[in-house]
Scaffold this motif. Structure first.
Motif, PDB file in Angstrom:
ATOM      1  N   CYS A 144       1.684  13.604  65.646  1.00 47.68           N
ATOM      2  CA  CYS A 144       3.017  14.174  65.314  1.00 47.68           C
ATOM      3  C   CYS A 144       3.967  13.284  65.909  1.00 47.68           C
ATOM      4  N   ALA A 183      12.569  18.039  53.221  1.00 47.22           N
ATOM      5  CA  ALA A 183      11.516  17.198  53.801  1.00 47.22           C
ATOM      6  C   ALA A 183      10.503  16.900  52.844  1.00 47.22           C
ATOM      7  N   GLY A 201      13.240   9.198  58.862  1.00 43.61           N
ATOM      8  CA  GLY A 201      11.708   9.717  58.878  1.00 43.61           C
ATOM      9  C   GLY A 201      11.066   9.179  60.161  1.00 43.61           C
ATOM     10  N   PHE A 251       7.417  13.129  51.775  1.00 44.13           N
ATOM     11  CA  PHE A 251       6.446  12.279  52.241  1.00 44.13           C
ATOM     12  C   PHE A 251       6.567  11.101  51.430  1.00 44.13           C
ATOM     13  N   GLY A 256       6.444  10.571  57.205  1.00 45.47           N
ATOM     14  CA  GLY A 256       7.239  11.887  56.769  1.00 45.47           C
ATOM     15  C   GLY A 256       8.586  11.540  56.693  1.00 45.47           C
ATOM     16  N   VAL A 313       7.093  15.737  61.906  1.00 44.63           N
ATOM     17  CA  VAL A 313       5.716  15.598  60.851  1.00 44.63           C
ATOM     18  C   VAL A 313       4.703  15.516  61.703  1.00 44.63           C
ATOM     19  N   PHE A 352      -0.885  16.751  55.526  1.00 48.08           N
ATOM     20  CA  PHE A 352       0.147  16.275  56.201  1.00 48.08           C
ATOM     21  C   PHE A 352       1.149  17.454  56.123  1.00 48.08           C
ATOM     22  N   ALA A 371       5.466  18.142  57.034  1.00 46.49           N
ATOM     23  CA  ALA A 371       6.856  17.913  57.509  1.00 46.49           C
ATOM     24  C   ALA A 371       7.785  19.248  57.282  1.00 46.49           C
TER      25      ALA A 371
END
Length: 225
Positions: A115, A129, A92, A131, A72, A65, A147, A149
């Motif tokens: 990150c 993946a 996550g 959020f 994430g 992430v 962002f 992921a």
């Protein structure tokens, strides 16, 4: 190429010795125009390996992430269907930095400042993946509007502060200008385990019938190599 028409991925290379292949995948993003507005999102990392001999390797990939004030997730199911709570898998990580200069230095480990990375579970044939959005507030949107992921090959991503800057700048550099994110996929014959004894080997038919071959149980779900 691997996958159904319209959702195919480019195969980078494969290794029969390790029972794996590497391919290019996408990455998911969420972009904010203010701290309060709902983000624009794109979940381009999603894998459906249901009904195939493949699984995303848990030992050779990580959820990565990238962002500030970003939570994430990687989510999936063991069966690949809509599933109930017993079938659902999710994990996550959260990354935070109050300003750009507070993020990690270029090349720093993804430990939460700009990150973060976490391992994924084995034997998941369907995952993506995403959020945590909804009422989520991006307090860093002025210097970090987007962002990212992705489930990517362990060691592939190296953090850069510039990846936090600009609207979809990292996405465009990685996906549009390149071929995507490398992901390692495990392969196995998924119809059972290796015979435990010489007697079982003589009595049962199985894939490794040559005297020059060995049978090894898969470490990523049922199967044998």
């Amino acid at each position: 190429m691997l996958g159904d028409p319209g959702a195919q991925a480019d195969v980078i290379d494969f290794s029969p010795e390790r029972g794996e292949l590497r391919l290019y995948a996408g990455l998911s993003y969420a972009c904010y125009a203010s701290s309060a507005t709902s983000p624009s999102t794109n979940a381009t990392f999603a894998f459906s390996l249901v009904g195939t001999p493949f699984r995303v390797s848990p030992s050779r990939n990580r959820l990565t992430v990238v962002g500030c004030s970003a939570l994430g997730l990687v989510v999936g199911t063991a069966s690949g269907g809509g599933g109930d709570d017993d079938d659902l898998y999710a994990t996550g990580c959260f990354t935070y930095c109050a300003e750009l200069n507070a993020a990690g230095a270029d090349g720093a480990p993804c430990a939460g400042a700009g990150c973060c990375q976490v391992p994924i579970s084995p034997d998941i044939p369907y995952l993506g993946a995403a959020f945590r959005t909804g009422n989520w507030t991006n307090t860093a949107w002025r210097f970090n509007p987007c962002f990212y992921a992705m489930v990517a090959e362990d060691g592939w991503y190296s953090f850069r502060r510039r990846d936090l800057v600009g609207v979809l700048a990292y996405y465009n550099e990685t996906v549009d200008a390149g071929r995507g994110v490398p992901v390692v996929i495990d392969w196995a014959v998924r119809d059972g385990w290796c015979p435990a004894t010489a007697e079982e080997r003589a009595r049962r038919k199985y894939a490794c019938v040559s005297g020059n071959s060995d049978c090894v149980n898969s470490s990523n779900g049922m199967g044998k190599l």
